[in-house]
Design a protein around this motif. Sequence first.
Motif, PDB file in Angstrom:
ATOM      1  N   ILE A   1       0.710   7.068   5.949  1.00 26.36           N
ATOM      2  CA  ILE A   1      -0.327   6.169   6.474  1.00 26.36           C
ATOM      3  C   ILE A   1       0.334   4.969   7.138  1.00 26.36           C
ATOM      4  CG2 ILE A   1      -2.194   4.576   5.777  1.00 26.36           C
ATOM      5  CD1 ILE A   1      -3.035   7.362   5.524  1.00 26.36           C
TER       6      ILE A   1
ATOM      7  N   ASN B   1      -8.175  11.617   8.834  1.00 27.14           N
ATOM      8  CA  ASN B   1      -7.816  12.407   7.647  1.00 27.14           C
ATOM      9  C   ASN B   1      -8.107  13.890   7.813  1.00 27.14           C
ATOM     10  OD1 ASN B   1      -7.072  10.018   6.555  1.00 27.14           O
ATOM     11  ND2 ASN B   1      -8.518  10.042   4.843  1.00 27.14           N
TER      12      ASN B   1
ATOM     13  N   ILE C   1       3.431   4.834   2.693  1.00 26.98           N
ATOM     14  CA  ILE C   1       2.944   3.810   3.625  1.00 26.98           C
ATOM     15  C   ILE C   1       4.084   3.353   4.531  1.00 26.98           C
ATOM     16  CG2 ILE C   1       1.729   1.601   3.859  1.00 26.98           C
ATOM     17  CD1 ILE C   1       0.415   2.132   1.203  1.00 26.98           C
TER      18      ILE C   1
ATOM     19  N   THR D   1      -2.564   9.473  -7.996  1.00 29.50           N
ATOM     20  CA  THR D   1      -1.855   9.226  -6.734  1.00 29.50           C
ATOM     21  C   THR D   1      -0.910   8.041  -6.899  1.00 29.50           C
ATOM     22  OG1 THR D   1      -3.760  10.043  -5.510  1.00 29.50           O
ATOM     23  CG2 THR D   1      -2.166   8.730  -4.268  1.00 29.50           C
TER      24      THR D   1
ATOM     25  N   PHE E   1       2.355   5.531  -5.033  1.00 23.80           N
ATOM     26  CA  PHE E   1       2.659   4.938  -3.724  1.00 23.80           C
ATOM     27  C   PHE E   1       4.140   4.963  -3.435  1.00 23.80           C
ATOM     28  CE2 PHE E   1      -1.071   2.706  -5.094  1.00 23.80           C
ATOM     29  CZ  PHE E   1      -1.801   2.551  -3.936  1.00 23.80           C
TER      30      PHE E   1
ATOM     31  N   ALA F   1      -6.981   5.681   2.980  1.00 24.27           N
ATOM     32  CA  ALA F   1      -6.307   5.795   1.683  1.00 24.27           C
ATOM     33  C   ALA F   1      -7.307   6.125   0.569  1.00 24.27           C
ATOM     34  CB  ALA F   1      -5.566   4.497   1.375  1.00 24.27           C
TER      35      ALA F   1
ATOM     36  N   CYS G   1       0.781  11.450  -3.456  1.00 26.92           N
ATOM     37  CA  CYS G   1       1.415  10.142  -3.209  1.00 26.92           C
ATOM     38  C   CYS G   1       0.925   9.658  -1.854  1.00 26.92           C
ATOM     39  CB  CYS G   1       2.936  10.346  -3.185  1.00 26.92           C
ATOM     40  SG  CYS G   1       3.890   8.870  -2.804  1.00 26.92           S
ATOM     41  N   LEU G   2       0.887   8.337  -1.667  1.00 21.60           N
ATOM     42  CA  LEU G   2       0.618   7.778  -0.337  1.00 21.60           C
ATOM     43  C   LEU G   2       1.926   7.172   0.164  1.00 21.60           C
ATOM     44  CD1 LEU G   2      -2.736   5.788  -0.533  1.00 21.60           C
ATOM     45  CD2 LEU G   2      -2.303   7.852   0.800  1.00 21.60           C
TER      46      LEU G   2
ATOM     47  N   LEU H   1      -8.180   9.733   0.773  1.00 20.59           N
ATOM     48  CA  LEU H   1      -7.053  10.593   0.371  1.00 20.59           C
ATOM     49  C   LEU H   1      -6.878  10.582  -1.148  1.00 20.59           C
ATOM     50  CD1 LEU H   1      -4.634   9.576   3.253  1.00 20.59           C
ATOM     51  CD2 LEU H   1      -5.513  11.887   2.875  1.00 20.59           C
TER      52      LEU H   1
END
Length: 317
Positions: free
Chosen positions: A238, A215, A300, A13, A15, A287, A297-298, A290
């Motif tokens: 997020i 989630n 933010i 993952t 960011f 997070a 990918c997160l 997830l």
Amino acid sequence: MKVIDLIQPFKKTIFSFELLPPLKGQNATRLYETIDELIEFNPAYINLTTHRDEIEYRPLENGLLEKKIVRKRPGTVAIAASIQHKYGIPVVPHIVCGGFNKEETENMLIDLNFLGIKNILALRGDGLKSENFFVPEKNGHAHANELVEQIVHLREGKYLDPDLKNKSSLDFCIGVAGYPEKHSEASNPETDLFYLKQKVEAGASYIVTQMFFDNKKYYHFVDRCRAAGITVPIIPGIKPLALMNQITMLPKIFSIDIPEEFAAEVRKCKTNEEARQVGTEWAILQAKDLIANKVPCLHIYTYGITDNTRQIAKTLL
Ligand code: FAD
């Protein structure tokens, strides 16, 4: 580098931090400081929002109101390129339909290509505050799928002017927005999903979701997308809660639910600082879950605030 090549094939993952261009009148120093505070966490790319013109009515001495067209955060194109060159990280500027006609959009895309930008998040944008619903610009796009089509046409070397000679292709990787809890204007979740699929079929390579605090809503949305035949990566968005009043504001603005377990913890807070800490801890829990579920990918939503984003990134890296 294109976002799709960063997230596929999946290794781990990554960011992305979403930032806002500076307010009109300010220079970019604060924005660069924000990036400096986040850069140690190796964001794979940075998203940069776009803000359309707004109409304001300002009182005059004679008691009448003067209509003013105000662009509070100009400069997305220039700042996107500037960040990409300064930090060597791909920047994904958001391009909106609202307030722009097709010609202006085409010229913006040409500028972005000259500046070395390879990624776009294609959005409709919201209506003006003075309007009850979104009104497209004359000769502009009514929905994001049309904007995606325009960007894809440029990839195929098709410009608005068919008589243009020696045309070159502009090849952008396109992301679009998705709504786990349904877009506020959609009559039902199925219609919303139908139009999301239309955006993907028009040429979007991935989806970034609206913020969610539960989630389960994201996982359910991904399942529904897959069942509907949407196969592209779906990046969860997020947002760490930063202020006490966001517990009531965010559901109103974004048509999303706040889980009672989380809302109850925020209600116990006496100050914004306490609420922010509870919000950060909740975002960390989201997070972690997830990432354990191998999201690509997160994304933010930082809103330019770094202390909570840093705390989240530190815990996860
Ligand atoms: P669309 O895909 O056009 O959808 C809007 C509504 O119309 C939905 O209800 C949909 O179901 C429906 N619909 C879609 N296509 C059609 C069609 N062809 N015919 C009829 N109905 C249709 N806003 C900004 O102003 N600047 C930003 O930088 C920005 N960044 C964002 C980033 C993310 C990750 C997200 C999730 C949202 C962002 N937004 C931004 C907000 C976004 O512009 C709004 O949510 C907007 O109301 C909808 O944009 P969209 O691209 O989803 O629109």
